[in-house]
Design an enzyme around this catalytic site. Structure first.
Site, PDB file in Angstrom:
ATOM      1  CE  LYS A 159      -3.159  -2.426   2.911  1.00 48.93           C
ATOM      2  NZ  LYS A 159      -3.960  -2.424   4.400  1.00 48.93           N
ATOM      3  CG  ASP A 179      -7.582  -4.914   7.620  1.00 46.43           C
ATOM      4  OD1 ASP A 179      -6.970  -5.870   7.193  1.00 46.43           O
ATOM      5  OD2 ASP A 179      -7.375  -3.829   6.554  1.00 46.43           O
TER       6      ASP A 179
END
Length: 454
Positions: free
Chosen positions: A154, A190
């Site tokens: 990311k 997450d």
């Protein structure tokens, strides 16, 4: 839809055979990831998370949660009140661009500073606060609060963190300041937070999925099937949440037969070439870019904006020179449009090309391009979810999903369910629920369960 555009988009439309073949290859990959002898050859690493208890809903107390998974991070104070009830106070902090690629120690010092400010603001500086740290990057966990970063994704690239224990790095940064009594008691990603948050509200939740900037999943597996797990963790509890890291599926060529020239181009220009190939076909970081590349080709082939004549070359140039011009959120906006106004689509076309009032035909063509790319992404996600559900012994399985793509795309849920109905075993029932703040509330729940276990 006219023939040219249909032909152009054909590569994104997966046949039943292709869906079944991807499903078989995915299931094989998960089985390899769980076995110690074959894990090194598997793309999906199936890391044990060391979270072995799901919440009961009776948890009480105040817990901190920290959620780092992109260009911002959140700090949360979660008050668990029993009876499946919780209140959350939170604040978002930015990660400046230079800290995303600067020394790792500086990144963790910045996080510790923001934690201290947050705790001070809520008059909790003198209170003991257990912290659940959601760290949404590929990690190997050696225990509930030890996680070694295997690789940055990311857009992050901080030196000095890969191969290190991020729980320890955060703990040391907090200690260096010495102005808050915060204990890092659990590290999770997450997807685990999403599963825990949904299980807090629905005890049948067994799978957690994120379809946002990144794409990943975790699920509850029987300890006997997790060969990577040491015997000591198999004695007391019979289950464990496994972090699949399915974004890496396809790195050994398993997806080559469904990848397109546009997927290859997205990969070629990324900072992590030949990695996270499944994620590059399914996540918000890349879907908008796929649409942009297809639009360039459609303009070159005169398959869109036919009435624009010489200006098509100008439109293609705009798209080619502005790499981030077509955002993934545009896909959701375009597919949410109502006919005949098509207000979102016309606004986006005007924003991109300066066309005052695009024709209905051009709006429909742009929508078709978006639909092909988003429905393929949802189909791939559904293949993965189905493979995990079919591994789980429970007859009814609830899937918790979070992430901006799933949350804001008007049809992503429908696309997913359509494929799951074809792949989930007929003797099973499934449902999908949107996670309420998985990476925040979920992290606090892991911290609560960890504190209770202690």
């Amino acid at each position: 839809m006219d023939v040219e555009l249909r032909e152009l988009m054909q590569a994104f439309v997966l046949s039943d055979y292709q869906v079944q073949e991807v499903y078989s290859r995915f299931c094989l990959e998960i089985a390899k990831g769980l076995r110690r002898s074959t894990n090194s050859q598997s793309n999906t690493k199936c890391f044990p998370t060391y979270v072995q208890e799901l919440p009961t809903g009776d948890e009480m107390g105040k817990y901190l949660a920290l959620d780092l998974g992109g260009t911002n991070f959140r700090v949360l104070l979660v008050s668990l009140k029993g009876h499946h009830d919780a209140t959350v106070e939170s604040q978002i902090y930015a990660v400046p661009k230079d800290l995303m690629i600067g020394p790792g120690v500086e990144l963790f010092d910045h996080i510790a500073e923001c934690l201290a400010k947050f705790v001070h603001k809520h008059n909790m500086s003198s209170a003991y606060l257990p912290l659940g740290f959601t760290f949404s990057f590929p990690c190997v966990q050696a225990g509930l609060k030890e996680a070694m970063l295997t690789r940055w994704t990311k857009g992050f690239g901080c030196p000095g963190v890969e191969g290190e224990d991020v729980g320890r790095m955060l703990h040391e940064a907090i200690r260096r300041r010495g102005d808050a009594d915060i204990a890092v008691v659990a590290l999770l990603n997450d997807t685990t937070g999403t599963l825990m948050s949904c299980a807090h509200r629905n005890p049948e939740c067994r799978v957690g999925v994120i379809v946002g900037t990144g794409c990943n999943a975790c699920y509850v597996e029987h300890v006997d099937n997790v060969d990577l797990l040491d015997a000591q963790f198999k004695r007391k509890e019979k289950q464990i949440i496994v972090n699949c890291e399915w974004g890496a599926f396809g790195e050994s060529g398993q997806l080559d037969f469904v990848r397109t020239e546009y997927d290859n181009e997205v990969d070629r220009k990324s900072i992590n070439r030949a990695q996270q190939l499944f994620e590059k076909m399914t996540s918000g970081m890349y879907l908008g870019e796929l649409v942009r590349l297809v639009l360039v080709r459609a303009l070159e082939r005169n398959a869109i904006f036919k009435g624009a004549g010489n200006r098509r070359a100008e439109y293609a140039a705009i798209l080619q020179h502005n790499i981030d011009i077509f955002e993934t959120k545009h896909i959701s906006e375009i597919e949410s449009d109502t006919f005949p106004e098509l207000a979102n689509t016309r606004r986006i076309i005007k924003q991109l090309f300066g066309i005052e009032k695009a024709s209905v035909e051009d709006c429909q063509k742009l929508r078709y391009i978006c639909e092909c790319i988003s429905s393929r992404a949802a189909t791939l996600v559904a293949i993965g979810i189905s493979g995990l559900i079919n591994r789980i012994a429970d007859r009814k399985v609830v899937v918790g999903i979070d992430g901006s793509v799933y949350r804001y795309h008007p049809k992503f849920d429908t696309y997913i369910r359509n494929t799951m109905h074809k792949l989930v075993k007929s003797d099973k029932e499934f449902d999908i629920m949107l996670s309420e703040d998985g990476s925040g509330r979920g992290a606090a729940l892991v911290a609560a369960v960890a504190s209770k276990t202690k």
